[in-house]
Design an enzyme around this catalytic site. Sequence first.
Site, PDB file in Angstrom:
ATOM      1  N   SER A 179     -23.580 -16.937 -32.469  1.00 15.64           N
ATOM      2  CA  SER A 179     -24.006 -16.115 -33.605  1.00 15.64           C
ATOM      3  C   SER A 179     -23.506 -14.681 -33.490  1.00 15.64           C
ATOM      4  O   SER A 179     -23.655 -14.052 -32.447  1.00 15.64           O
ATOM      5  CB  SER A 179     -25.536 -16.105 -33.699  1.00 15.64           C
ATOM      6  OG  SER A 179     -25.973 -15.162 -34.656  1.00 15.64           O
ATOM      7  N   ASP A 188     -28.239  -8.656 -41.799  1.00 14.03           N
ATOM      8  CA  ASP A 188     -28.684  -9.282 -43.038  1.00 14.03           C
ATOM      9  C   ASP A 188     -29.434  -8.210 -43.820  1.00 14.03           C
ATOM     10  O   ASP A 188     -30.355  -7.572 -43.286  1.00 14.03           O
ATOM     11  CB  ASP A 188     -29.613 -10.459 -42.755  1.00 14.03           C
ATOM     12  CG  ASP A 188     -28.875 -11.643 -42.131  1.00 14.03           C
ATOM     13  OD1 ASP A 188     -27.630 -11.642 -42.164  1.00 14.03           O
ATOM     14  OD2 ASP A 188     -29.549 -12.547 -41.609  1.00 14.03           O
ATOM     15  N   GLU A 226     -23.549 -16.610 -47.651  1.00  7.20           N
ATOM     16  CA  GLU A 226     -24.717 -15.771 -47.395  1.00  7.20           C
ATOM     17  C   GLU A 226     -24.426 -14.389 -47.981  1.00  7.20           C
ATOM     18  O   GLU A 226     -23.736 -13.575 -47.360  1.00  7.20           O
ATOM     19  CB  GLU A 226     -25.007 -15.664 -45.890  1.00  7.20           C
ATOM     20  CG  GLU A 226     -25.409 -16.981 -45.250  1.00  7.20           C
ATOM     21  CD  GLU A 226     -25.779 -16.826 -43.779  1.00  7.20           C
ATOM     22  OE1 GLU A 226     -25.617 -15.708 -43.222  1.00  7.20           O
ATOM     23  OE2 GLU A 226     -26.226 -17.816 -43.180  1.00  7.20           O
ATOM     24  N   HIS A 229     -25.297 -11.253 -45.697  1.00 11.44           N
ATOM     25  CA  HIS A 229     -24.781 -11.097 -44.339  1.00 11.44           C
ATOM     26  C   HIS A 229     -23.482 -10.273 -44.335  1.00 11.44           C
ATOM     27  O   HIS A 229     -22.479 -10.664 -44.931  1.00 11.44           O
ATOM     28  CB  HIS A 229     -24.514 -12.484 -43.732  1.00 11.44           C
ATOM     29  CG  HIS A 229     -24.075 -12.452 -42.298  1.00 11.44           C
ATOM     30  ND1 HIS A 229     -24.898 -12.831 -41.260  1.00 11.44           N
ATOM     31  CD2 HIS A 229     -22.901 -12.103 -41.718  1.00 11.44           C
ATOM     32  CE1 HIS A 229     -24.247 -12.712 -40.109  1.00 11.44           C
ATOM     33  NE2 HIS A 229     -23.021 -12.272 -40.378  1.00 11.44           N
TER      34      HIS A 229
END
Length: 257
Positions: A179, A188, A226, A229
């Site tokens: 990640s 985020d 996303e 993100h």
Amino acid sequence: MEEKKQFGRRRQRRRRRSWPLLLLPVVLVLCLAAAYWVSGHTFPQEPAVEYPLQKIPVTVTGAPQDGKPAAEPESAAMPWYLTLVNRWNPLPETYEITLAEIPGGEKVDERIYEPLMEMLEAAKEDNWDQLPMVVSGYRTSEKQKSLYNDKIREYQKQGYSVEEAAEMAKEWVAAPGYSEHQLGFAVDINGATYDLYFWLQENSYKYGFIFRYPGSKTDITGTAEEVWHYRYVGKEAAAEIYEQQICLEEYLERIKE
């Protein structure tokens, strides 16, 4: 009947006598407060809320899934801000981060603190004049593992096998050790209005950030879209990625060639 009247009068006298006792603590507090004020003092005030840059050194060990030994990612020779971490490229075996706390309590690598705050401040105009909130920044391996396992269980409840659930979960939550959040370069972001995300997609490159997971690039990034993100890659790389409408994986392949 006379006895009842006398009993009632005695109860009233007792009530009247009890009031001074109840008021005594209040009177004492008021007297102390007055004395404190006369002596030239004032009661302490709540300090104004500030968000100083807090540097927190951390040495991190990569924790890839399935017990596989961590390997240096392909981007090991790249500048720190171009380190590639995705579902096929694990974190470096060991690396050091100095974390900086941002408004809201989340932390990021201190090297992206200033450009991140500049971007958030600039985004206020398209976010109802509110500072966008970073709801997830740096994550420990334990935190990433918890999020990943939660996603797997979510798919299992829908009837998928453990293997199917684990594979599907990776499109939404990276496995621990894979990640970008564990690098401290990714955030985020939540906004007061969805317009914020349109602004970020069009302007984040000016501050060195990229819209990391466009829906059109899922087959390359390995991650579903996303809109919240964003990842720091430096201004030069961010500008090229934005202008060419490519993703980080494609950009790194091009500069290798």
